[in-house]
Design a protein around this motif. Structure first.
Motif, PDB file in Angstrom:
ATOM      1  N   ALA A   1       0.878  -1.170   0.000  1.00 54.78           N
ATOM      2  CA  ALA A   1       0.000   0.000   0.000  1.00 54.78           C
ATOM      3  C   ALA A   1       0.913   1.216   0.000  1.00 54.78           C
ATOM      4  O   ALA A   1       1.698   1.416   0.935  1.00 54.78           O
ATOM      5  CB  ALA A   1      -0.898   0.013   1.229  1.00 54.78           C
ATOM      6  N   LEU A   2       0.825   2.034  -1.051  1.00 52.54           N
ATOM      7  CA  LEU A   2       1.770   3.138  -1.238  1.00 52.54           C
ATOM      8  C   LEU A   2       1.034   4.450  -1.453  1.00 52.54           C
ATOM      9  O   LEU A   2       0.189   4.557  -2.335  1.00 52.54           O
ATOM     10  CB  LEU A   2       2.677   2.859  -2.447  1.00 52.54           C
ATOM     11  CG  LEU A   2       3.661   3.950  -2.834  1.00 52.54           C
ATOM     12  CD1 LEU A   2       4.711   4.150  -1.742  1.00 52.54           C
ATOM     13  CD2 LEU A   2       4.327   3.635  -4.173  1.00 52.54           C
ATOM     14  N   GLU A   3       1.389   5.445  -0.633  1.00 59.24           N
ATOM     15  CA  GLU A   3       0.881   6.802  -0.820  1.00 59.24           C
ATOM     16  C   GLU A   3       1.898   7.593  -1.639  1.00 59.24           C
ATOM     17  O   GLU A   3       3.088   7.591  -1.317  1.00 59.24           O
ATOM     18  CB  GLU A   3       0.665   7.487   0.526  1.00 59.24           C
ATOM     19  CG  GLU A   3      -0.343   6.797   1.431  1.00 59.24           C
ATOM     20  CD  GLU A   3      -0.393   7.426   2.814  1.00 59.24           C
ATOM     21  OE1 GLU A   3       0.359   8.399   3.057  1.00 59.24           O
ATOM     22  OE2 GLU A   3      -1.171   6.946   3.657  1.00 59.24           O
ATOM     23  N   GLY A   4       1.452   8.303  -2.657  1.00 59.87           N
ATOM     24  CA  GLY A   4       2.378   9.097  -3.454  1.00 59.87           C
ATOM     25  C   GLY A   4       3.255   8.232  -4.331  1.00 59.87           C
ATOM     26  O   GLY A   4       2.864   7.145  -4.765  1.00 59.87           O
ATOM     27  N   GLU A   5       4.466   8.681  -4.599  1.00 63.63           N
ATOM     28  CA  GLU A   5       5.377   7.994  -5.509  1.00 63.63           C
ATOM     29  C   GLU A   5       6.698   7.653  -4.826  1.00 63.63           C
ATOM     30  O   GLU A   5       7.061   8.235  -3.809  1.00 63.63           O
ATOM     31  CB  GLU A   5       5.670   8.876  -6.733  1.00 63.63           C
ATOM     32  CG  GLU A   5       4.448   9.216  -7.572  1.00 63.63           C
ATOM     33  CD  GLU A   5       4.825  10.065  -8.764  1.00 63.63           C
ATOM     34  OE1 GLU A   5       5.999  10.497  -8.849  1.00 63.63           O
ATOM     35  OE2 GLU A   5       3.954  10.298  -9.618  1.00 63.63           O
ATOM     36  N   LEU A   6       7.402   6.695  -5.457  1.00 65.63           N
ATOM     37  CA  LEU A   6       8.770   6.411  -5.037  1.00 65.63           C
ATOM     38  C   LEU A   6       9.685   7.539  -5.491  1.00 65.63           C
ATOM     39  O   LEU A   6       9.480   8.135  -6.553  1.00 65.63           O
ATOM     40  CB  LEU A   6       9.254   5.098  -5.650  1.00 65.63           C
ATOM     41  CG  LEU A   6       8.518   3.809  -5.274  1.00 65.63           C
ATOM     42  CD1 LEU A   6       9.164   2.635  -5.989  1.00 65.63           C
ATOM     43  CD2 LEU A   6       8.542   3.594  -3.777  1.00 65.63           C
ATOM     44  N   LYS A   7      10.703   7.829  -4.706  1.00 65.64           N
ATOM     45  CA  LYS A   7      11.670   8.865  -5.053  1.00 65.64           C
ATOM     46  C   LYS A   7      13.061   8.235  -4.986  1.00 65.64           C
ATOM     47  O   LYS A   7      13.604   7.994  -3.910  1.00 65.64           O
ATOM     48  CB  LYS A   7      11.563  10.047  -4.081  1.00 65.64           C
ATOM     49  CG  LYS A   7      10.201  10.734  -4.105  1.00 65.64           C
ATOM     50  CD  LYS A   7      10.043  11.721  -2.948  1.00 65.64           C
ATOM     51  CE  LYS A   7      11.039  12.853  -3.013  1.00 65.64           C
ATOM     52  NZ  LYS A   7      10.829  13.817  -1.903  1.00 65.64           N
ATOM     53  N   PHE A   8      13.623   7.926  -6.172  1.00 66.59           N
ATOM     54  CA  PHE A   8      14.930   7.279  -6.233  1.00 66.59           C
ATOM     55  C   PHE A   8      16.049   8.297  -6.065  1.00 66.59           C
ATOM     56  O   PHE A   8      15.967   9.432  -6.561  1.00 66.59           O
ATOM     57  CB  PHE A   8      15.095   6.555  -7.572  1.00 66.59           C
ATOM     58  CG  PHE A   8      14.208   5.349  -7.722  1.00 66.59           C
ATOM     59  CD1 PHE A   8      14.522   4.163  -7.083  1.00 66.59           C
ATOM     60  CD2 PHE A   8      13.060   5.407  -8.491  1.00 66.59           C
ATOM     61  CE1 PHE A   8      13.711   3.055  -7.203  1.00 66.59           C
ATOM     62  CE2 PHE A   8      12.241   4.308  -8.630  1.00 66.59           C
ATOM     63  CZ  PHE A   8      12.568   3.124  -7.985  1.00 66.59           C
TER      64      PHE A   8
END
Length: 227
Positions: free
Chosen positions: A206-213
């Motif tokens: 369950a993920l809010e927003g986006e991944l930030k690499f």
């Protein structure tokens, strides 16, 4: 698993569990906790105890007068709730993606109830993803990663909850295996490493927003990979 698992059960803290018991969590987070409880009897016992305490508090609370027509409105709303036919559930159980041994009962029921089939999309680098739902910017999906894979260093725009359904991975010295729930947020940067034991690691996320690499190349590839 390659790493020695911690003795303590990996889950969210009591505040989150209390929110689950009160029914105030998002649909995705409720599903993750329901799945973990089905895999971890000790968590199921804790949730049952919370329910018992909540019931005792309600029984001891003094009642208050309700508005005129309250019961009529309540019964009307109940009558209009969607129903679920048993024959429909039996028909959907044989759809692809719902019979895997790694899938806990609450997940199978969720997929059947919402008529969702699992369509795995290869993202490259030994990772596949199956989207389940997206509610108000919170994504619910399954992630499958090959043994030994290192997930690039990243952080998040919001909360990320990941429940391990099969295999395992570690972050530093902390190991996560089947039934463990790993919670991170925008204040943490981490690089999960999948256990190299010959078994794919499957997690329900369950993920809010986006991944930030942190790696600029991975940031450029995000639109291409669809993550």
């Amino acid at each position: 698993m390659n790493m020695q698992a911690q003795n303590d059960m990996h889950s969210v803290d009591e505040e989150w569990l209390a929110s689950y018991a009160a029914g105030s969590l998002s649909r995705a987070k409720r599903l993750l906790i329901s799945c973990q409880a089905s895999m971890k009897p000790e968590l199921a016992s804790r949730l049952s105890a919370m329910d018992a305490v909540g019931g005792a508090i309600l029984e001891s609370a003094q009642g208050e007068a309700v508005s005129d027509g309250f019961m009529e409105k309540l019964l009307s709303n109940i009558d209009h709730l969607p129903t679920r036919a048993n024959d429909e559930i039996e028909l959907l159980e044989d759809q692809p993606g719902e019979s895997e041994t790694w899938s806990p009962a609450p997940l199978k029921e969720f997929l059947a109830r919402n008529n969702i089939g699992l369509n795995w999309k290869k993202l490259g680098f030994g990772v596949s993803r199956a989207t389940i739902a997206n509610d108000n910017g919170e994504e619910l999906y399954l992630l499958k990663a090959k043994p030994g894979l290192k997930i690039p260093d990243h952080t998040h725009q919001g909360e990320e909850w990941a429940l391990v359904l099969q295999g395992g991975y570690h972050v530093g010295e902390t190991a996560y295996g089947p039934g463990d729930l790993h919670r991170e947020d925008e204040n943490c940067t981490h690089m999960p490493v999948v256990d190299n034991d010959g078994e794919d690691c499957i997690t329900l996320v369950a993920l809010e927003g986006e991944l930030k690499f942190t790696n600029p190349i991975m940031r450029m590839l995000k639109p291409v990979l669809g993550i």
